[in-house]
Design a protein around this motif. Structure first.
Motif, PDB file in Angstrom:
ATOM      1  N   PRO A   1       0.791  -1.241   0.000  1.00  0.00           N
ATOM      2  CA  PRO A   1       0.000   0.000   0.000  1.00  0.00           C
ATOM      3  C   PRO A   1       0.821   1.290   0.000  1.00  0.00           C
ATOM      4  CG  PRO A   1      -0.966  -1.598   1.510  1.00  0.00           C
ATOM      5  CD  PRO A   1       0.351  -2.164   1.078  1.00  0.00           C
ATOM      6  N   LEU A   2       1.792   1.426   0.908  1.00  0.00           N
ATOM      7  CA  LEU A   2       2.558   2.673   0.955  1.00  0.00           C
ATOM      8  C   LEU A   2       3.388   2.863  -0.307  1.00  0.00           C
ATOM      9  CD1 LEU A   2       3.703   2.806   4.702  1.00  0.00           C
ATOM     10  CD2 LEU A   2       2.069   4.325   3.559  1.00  0.00           C
ATOM     11  N   SER A   3       3.861   1.781  -0.881  1.00  0.00           N
ATOM     12  CA  SER A   3       4.565   1.842  -2.169  1.00  0.00           C
ATOM     13  C   SER A   3       3.636   2.365  -3.257  1.00  0.00           C
ATOM     14  CB  SER A   3       5.082   0.452  -2.536  1.00  0.00           C
ATOM     15  OG  SER A   3       5.468   0.386  -3.882  1.00  0.00           O
TER      16      SER A   3
ATOM     17  N   LYS B   1       3.254   6.089  -2.771  1.00  0.00           N
ATOM     18  CA  LYS B   1       4.478   6.846  -3.076  1.00  0.00           C
ATOM     19  C   LYS B   1       4.724   6.902  -4.586  1.00  0.00           C
ATOM     20  CE  LYS B   1       8.483   8.684  -1.517  1.00  0.00           C
ATOM     21  NZ  LYS B   1       8.674   9.716  -0.522  1.00  0.00           N
ATOM     22  N   LEU B   2       4.402   5.813  -5.287  1.00  0.00           N
ATOM     23  CA  LEU B   2       4.640   5.757  -6.732  1.00  0.00           C
ATOM     24  C   LEU B   2       3.419   6.197  -7.541  1.00  0.00           C
ATOM     25  CD1 LEU B   2       6.682   2.428  -6.976  1.00  0.00           C
ATOM     26  CD2 LEU B   2       7.543   4.765  -7.105  1.00  0.00           C
ATOM     27  N   CYS B   3       2.419   6.749  -6.827  1.00  0.00           N
ATOM     28  CA  CYS B   3       1.237   7.329  -7.477  1.00  0.00           C
ATOM     29  C   CYS B   3       0.402   6.299  -8.243  1.00  0.00           C
ATOM     30  CB  CYS B   3       1.628   8.485  -8.401  1.00  0.00           C
ATOM     31  SG  CYS B   3       2.548   9.792  -7.547  1.00  0.00           S
ATOM     32  N   VAL B   4       0.461   5.038  -7.819  1.00  0.00           N
ATOM     33  CA  VAL B   4      -0.494   4.044  -8.327  1.00  0.00           C
ATOM     34  C   VAL B   4      -1.887   4.422  -7.824  1.00  0.00           C
ATOM     35  CG1 VAL B   4      -1.124   1.587  -8.334  1.00  0.00           C
ATOM     36  CG2 VAL B   4       1.290   2.255  -8.412  1.00  0.00           C
ATOM     37  N   VAL B   5      -1.929   4.958  -6.596  1.00  0.00           N
ATOM     38  CA  VAL B   5      -3.123   5.635  -6.072  1.00  0.00           C
ATOM     39  C   VAL B   5      -2.700   7.027  -5.607  1.00  0.00           C
ATOM     40  CG1 VAL B   5      -4.361   3.551  -5.376  1.00  0.00           C
ATOM     41  CG2 VAL B   5      -2.801   4.639  -3.753  1.00  0.00           C
ATOM     42  N   ASP B   6      -3.612   7.975  -5.675  1.00  0.00           N
ATOM     43  CA  ASP B   6      -3.297   9.351  -5.267  1.00  0.00           C
ATOM     44  C   ASP B   6      -3.604   9.604  -3.799  1.00  0.00           C
ATOM     45  OD1 ASP B   6      -2.479  10.077  -7.861  1.00  0.00           O
ATOM     46  OD2 ASP B   6      -4.565  10.413  -8.469  1.00  0.00           O
ATOM     47  N   ASP B   7      -4.429   8.747  -3.219  1.00  0.00           N
ATOM     48  CA  ASP B   7      -4.855   8.906  -1.827  1.00  0.00           C
ATOM     49  C   ASP B   7      -5.096   7.505  -1.286  1.00  0.00           C
ATOM     50  OD1 ASP B   7      -6.667   9.197   0.482  1.00  0.00           O
ATOM     51  OD2 ASP B   7      -6.802  11.307  -0.106  1.00  0.00           O
ATOM     52  N   MET B   8      -4.625   7.234  -0.080  1.00  0.00           N
ATOM     53  CA  MET B   8      -4.779   5.877   0.466  1.00  0.00           C
ATOM     54  C   MET B   8      -6.257   5.484   0.601  1.00  0.00           C
ATOM     55  SD  MET B   8      -2.868   3.318   1.175  1.00  0.00           S
ATOM     56  CE  MET B   8      -1.234   3.730   1.777  1.00  0.00           C
ATOM     57  N   ARG B   9      -7.122   6.474   0.718  1.00  0.00           N
ATOM     58  CA  ARG B   9      -8.562   6.167   0.809  1.00  0.00           C
ATOM     59  C   ARG B   9      -9.105   5.602  -0.499  1.00  0.00           C
ATOM     60  NH1 ARG B   9     -10.127  11.960   3.263  1.00  0.00           N
ATOM     61  NH2 ARG B   9      -8.572  12.439   1.648  1.00  0.00           N
ATOM     62  N   GLU B  10      -8.321   5.765  -1.590  1.00  0.00           N
ATOM     63  CA  GLU B  10      -8.726   5.223  -2.891  1.00  0.00           C
ATOM     64  C   GLU B  10      -8.196   3.807  -3.115  1.00  0.00           C
ATOM     65  OE1 GLU B  10      -7.098   7.881  -5.775  1.00  0.00           O
ATOM     66  OE2 GLU B  10      -8.111   9.651  -4.958  1.00  0.00           O
ATOM     67  N   HIS B  11      -7.356   3.320  -2.196  1.00  0.00           N
ATOM     68  CA  HIS B  11      -6.719   2.016  -2.420  1.00  0.00           C
ATOM     69  C   HIS B  11      -7.766   0.904  -2.453  1.00  0.00           C
ATOM     70  CE1 HIS B  11      -3.798  -1.194  -2.422  1.00  0.00           C
ATOM     71  NE2 HIS B  11      -2.843  -0.299  -2.562  1.00  0.00           N
ATOM     72  N   ASN B  12      -7.544  -0.078  -3.320  1.00  0.00           N
ATOM     73  CA  ASN B  12      -8.553  -1.126  -3.517  1.00  0.00           C
ATOM     74  C   ASN B  12      -8.304  -2.396  -2.701  1.00  0.00           C
ATOM     75  OD1 ASN B  12      -6.353  -2.145  -4.909  1.00  0.00           O
ATOM     76  ND2 ASN B  12      -7.429  -2.471  -6.843  1.00  0.00           N
ATOM     77  N   ILE B  13      -7.349  -2.370  -1.762  1.00  0.00           N
ATOM     78  CA  ILE B  13      -7.029  -3.615  -1.053  1.00  0.00           C
ATOM     79  C   ILE B  13      -8.220  -4.152  -0.256  1.00  0.00           C
ATOM     80  CG2 ILE B  13      -6.020  -2.451   0.981  1.00  0.00           C
ATOM     81  CD1 ILE B  13      -3.967  -4.827   1.033  1.00  0.00           C
ATOM     82  N   ARG B  14      -9.027  -3.245   0.321  1.00  0.00           N
ATOM     83  CA  ARG B  14     -10.185  -3.731   1.073  1.00  0.00           C
ATOM     84  C   ARG B  14     -11.235  -4.310   0.131  1.00  0.00           C
ATOM     85  NH1 ARG B  14     -14.349  -0.684   5.326  1.00  0.00           N
ATOM     86  NH2 ARG B  14     -14.799  -2.587   6.506  1.00  0.00           N
ATOM     87  N   ARG B  15     -11.465  -3.666  -0.991  1.00  0.00           N
ATOM     88  CA  ARG B  15     -12.427  -4.208  -1.966  1.00  0.00           C
ATOM     89  C   ARG B  15     -11.978  -5.579  -2.458  1.00  0.00           C
ATOM     90  NH1 ARG B  15     -12.214   0.913  -4.269  1.00  0.00           N
ATOM     91  NH2 ARG B  15     -11.116   0.137  -6.131  1.00  0.00           N
ATOM     92  N   LEU B  16     -10.702  -5.701  -2.758  1.00  0.00           N
ATOM     93  CA  LEU B  16     -10.174  -6.990  -3.214  1.00  0.00           C
ATOM     94  C   LEU B  16     -10.377  -8.059  -2.141  1.00  0.00           C
ATOM     95  CD1 LEU B  16      -6.823  -5.739  -4.820  1.00  0.00           C
ATOM     96  CD2 LEU B  16      -8.840  -6.557  -6.059  1.00  0.00           C
ATOM     97  N   LEU B  17     -10.093  -7.704  -0.900  1.00  0.00           N
ATOM     98  CA  LEU B  17     -10.263  -8.638   0.218  1.00  0.00           C
ATOM     99  C   LEU B  17     -11.726  -9.065   0.357  1.00  0.00           C
ATOM    100  CD1 LEU B  17      -8.804  -9.953   2.714  1.00  0.00           C
ATOM    101  CD2 LEU B  17      -9.571  -7.946   4.019  1.00  0.00           C
ATOM    102  N   GLN B  18     -12.628  -8.090   0.277  1.00  0.00           N
ATOM    103  CA  GLN B  18     -14.050  -8.387   0.446  1.00  0.00           C
ATOM    104  C   GLN B  18     -14.611  -9.243  -0.686  1.00  0.00           C
ATOM    105  OE1 GLN B  18     -15.506  -4.339   0.903  1.00  0.00           O
ATOM    106  NE2 GLN B  18     -15.516  -4.494   3.134  1.00  0.00           N
ATOM    107  N   GLN B  19     -13.979  -9.133  -1.870  1.00  0.00           N
ATOM    108  CA  GLN B  19     -14.424  -9.944  -3.003  1.00  0.00           C
ATOM    109  C   GLN B  19     -13.852 -11.351  -2.976  1.00  0.00           C
ATOM    110  OE1 GLN B  19     -14.598  -7.722  -6.969  1.00  0.00           O
ATOM    111  NE2 GLN B  19     -13.604  -6.196  -5.685  1.00  0.00           N
TER     112      GLN B  19
END
Length: 332
Positions: free
Chosen positions: A245-247, A250-268
């Motif tokens: 996530p922090l990577s 930092k590398l702008c794969v996401v612009d804001d951690m609140r946009e990260h999809n790790i929780r959605r992926l986990l829930q799916q």
């Protein structure tokens, strides 16, 4: 127990960390002085300022500049030992570390020098800290297939000390298919297979890693969400994603951690895991990553436990060891 207390208490396996990316500025500066190697920085603070890069390539530039101070077996030992001490602080009880031999052999450093230093640190971490570990050798994808084959040949005499091979460095323009033949040979030799795919590169690179490289795990893979059919495949096959996530922030794969999809992926139902990638450059080790996503995405205690369970299920340790750690997580 608060979420923070739970994060600290959870035993964790880290499956996506580049040992060269754990190089803290203080250690880099100390080893440069010890080896009398000129670097472009006059102080630890100048090194730290250089870590403020803006994209993957500018990160890689400072990453390779730092790596050039690593010359002796003791340097690689010191690098790995410093990381193991961070693992102990974060309750990381097992780690599967990437190392990039080409970064060093291209500078004239012997393959054995790199491996022996890392392996000695791994052995000491087991006896002194109780942390188990595996080593995964990565090919640099911006280099040629021929260079990867050469590196694989160098690794074969040390097969009992290296559990798998991976693929890292600049993703865009270097699809997994470029290395299909190398990975086929690595599989024949008995190595497990992982590959970076779907970070900066498209979801198609994840398909290639699955079908052409026949990976056991996908490193990153966050762009898999762009392809519903790929998502179904990942869920059906229980294919792990080693997410950082922090990577990604930092590398702008996401612009804001609140946009990260790790929780959605986990829930799916995707088997996502949390990892630090290059923690000295990206602003955090394992617990920092867990804390960042917990605060941004409001993760529940059950979700935190599932992420920790996933890390052991996706690891290359024995089923007995997996069950032991999973039972400890469930008991929290």
């Amino acid at each position: 127990m608060t979420q923070l207390d739970l994060i600290r208490a959870l035993p964790k396996a880290e499956l996506h960390v580049h040992i060269e990316g754990t190089f803290e500025p203080e250690l880099m500066f100390a080893i440069a002085q010890r080896n009398q190697i000129e670097i472009a920085y006059q102080s630890v603070e100048e090194v730290r300022q250089a870590y403020n890069f803006h994209n993957l390539q500018s990160f890689l530039d400072i990453y390779y500049a730092g790596a050039k101070v690593l010359i002796l077996e003791q340097d690689f030992y010191d690098l790995a030992w410093a990381y193991f001490e961070k693992c102990a602080e974060d309750n990381v009880v097992h780690t599967e570390m990437f190392f990039d031999p080409q970064t060093h052999t291209e500078r004239g450093i012997a393959f054995a020098t790199v491996l022996n230093g890392l392996k000695r640190a791994c052995d000491d971490a087991k006896t002194k800290l109780g942390i188990s570990s595996h080593l995964i050798m990565c090919f640099l994808r911006h280099l040629s297939e021929e260079a990867a084959f050469k590196t694989l040949e160098q690794a074969l005499p040390y097969k009992d000390q290296i559990i798998g091979v991976g693929l890292d460095s600049s993703e865009v323009g270097h699809p997994p298919e470029k290395f299909a033949r190398v990975f086929a040979k690595a599989r024949e030799a008995g190595f497990l297979i992982v590959a970076h795919a779907g970070e900066e590169g498209p979801a198609d690179y994840v398909w290639q890693a699955l079908d052409m490289l026949k990976v056991n795990r996908i490193d990153h893979g966050v762009r898999s969400e762009e392809d519903p059919e790929l998502m179904q495949r990942l869920i059906r096959d229980k294919m792990p994603l080693t997410v950082c996530p922090l990577s990604n922030l930092k590398l702008c794969v996401v612009d804001d951690m609140r946009e990260h999809n790790i929780r959605r992926l986990l829930q799916q139902g995707v088997k996502v895991t949390v990892n630090s990638d290059d923690p000295s450059y990206f602003g955090g080790y394992m617990n920092d990553n867990f804390i960042a996503i917990t605060q941004a995405l409001d993760l529940t205690a059950d979700e935190l436990k599932q992420l920790a369970i996933n890390s052991f299920e996706a690891s290359f340790i024995s089923d007995t060891e997996k069950q032991m750690w999973i039972a400890k997580i469930q008991a929290l």
